[in-house]
Design an enzyme around this catalytic site. Sequence first.
Site, short mmCIF file in Angstrom:
data_model
loop_
_atom_site.label_atom_id
_atom_site.label_comp_id
_atom_site.label_asym_id
_atom_site.label_seq_id
_atom_site.Cartn_x
_atom_site.Cartn_y
_atom_site.Cartn_z
NE ARG A 1 -1.63 1.66 3.53
CZ ARG A 1 -1.89 2.19 4.73
NH1 ARG A 1 -2.12 1.17 5.82
NH2 ARG A 1 -0.62 2.46 5.48
CG HIS B 1 -6.00 2.57 6.77
ND1 HIS B 1 -6.33 1.59 5.82
CD2 HIS B 1 -7.13 3.35 6.53
CE1 HIS B 1 -7.44 1.10 6.00
NE2 HIS B 1 -8.08 2.12 6.60
CE1 TYR C 1 1.74 3.25 8.67
CE2 TYR C 1 0.43 4.66 9.67
CZ TYR C 1 0.61 3.92 8.69
OH TYR C 1 -0.58 3.90 7.61
#
Length: 351
Positions: free
Chosen positions: A247, A251, A260
């Site tokens: 990805r 998100h 992160y």
Amino acid sequence: METYRLLDPDGTLRDDPAAEHVDAELCRALYRDMVLARRLDSEAYNLQRQGELGLWLQCLGQEAAQVGSIRAIRDDDQVFPSYRDHAAAMCRGITAEALLAQWRGVRQSGWDPAEHHFGIYTLVLAAQLLHAVGYAMGVARDGTDEIVLTYFGDGSSSEGEANEAFNWAATVHAPVLFFCQNNQWAISTPTSAQFGAPLHRRAEGFGLAAQLVDGNDVLAVRAATQRAAEAVRRGEGPALIEATTYRMAGHSTSDDPTRYRSEAELDHWRTLDPIDRLRRLLEREQWTDEAFVADLDAEADALGTEVRRVCRALPDPDPAAMFAHVLPTGSPTVDHQREAYAAYSASFEED
Ligand SMILES: Cc1ncc(C[n+]2csc(CCOP(=O)(O)OP(=O)(O)O)c2C)c(N)n1
Ligand SMILES: [Mg+2]
């Protein structure tokens, strides 16, 4: 299990029986699907940033996993998607307007699942896997040779529903193909915190045929999905494909992935970009020319214009409408929330 790959990142085709069926026409068509999907995805992202959409979940980086798989099955095979399967949806003829309406909050969903053989987006993780198995049981009873394909993510595989669906499908021999886009992340949770053993290995314990495929290699995904789909169609039982992909965006538009994960990780995956990889093959084999590139550029630009036009032409959502569809008969709790929201909303008007 070794990862199945046909096309190396430098655009070299491997020596494999499936590579014999690869030609200019096929590669151009797959390339076009991926380029157009990426364009829609980036336009939708920009529209969200401009306040035109409430939310958008990008499929950036996952185009090969989606296009390769959906182009490997029949148009009348029913698909149960998750929520970022825009490339697959576009291949099923779902329009930009239908795709964007839900994310602008003006429709509960966007399209007719029967017309497109493509279910509505499912945001309740892994619920679509059980829907797919139930549908596949119906297909088996109808006696047709349709199969069912369902998309899910690495994180969704931790849901009870996913594991119930695997077990149910295996025990009733449902004609269903579970397709995992392992994009390495479930929001901020990495796969290392998601499974103790790779997903494709879990399949054997359930009695599912399994394949592990390079999800950024559209040709390998297509070949692997074709093989799996044919076996399912022949009645050999359900199957699972784990496609390794990434990805590349956050998100969702509400997420900041820099909190992160590292830029180095993203840089690594950029070298494995599925569109660049196929373009290298097209160039290497001289399967592309100026006219093809110019036509596709123009088509992508036209799609971009269309995406912006249809999005802005959609009405503004009525926030109060969200209370209308919670329960068919209403409830005191929902009534209270509706009234509280109306008062809150009115307080701005007074100001
Ligand atoms: C049942 C349920 N639990 C939690 C969520 C919140 N949620 C939305 S997306 C997501 C991560 C899903 O990750 P993955 O399945 O890997 O799919 P991806 O977003 O990476 O495509 C979570 C936890 C949800 N939508 N549904
Ligand atoms: Mg994921």
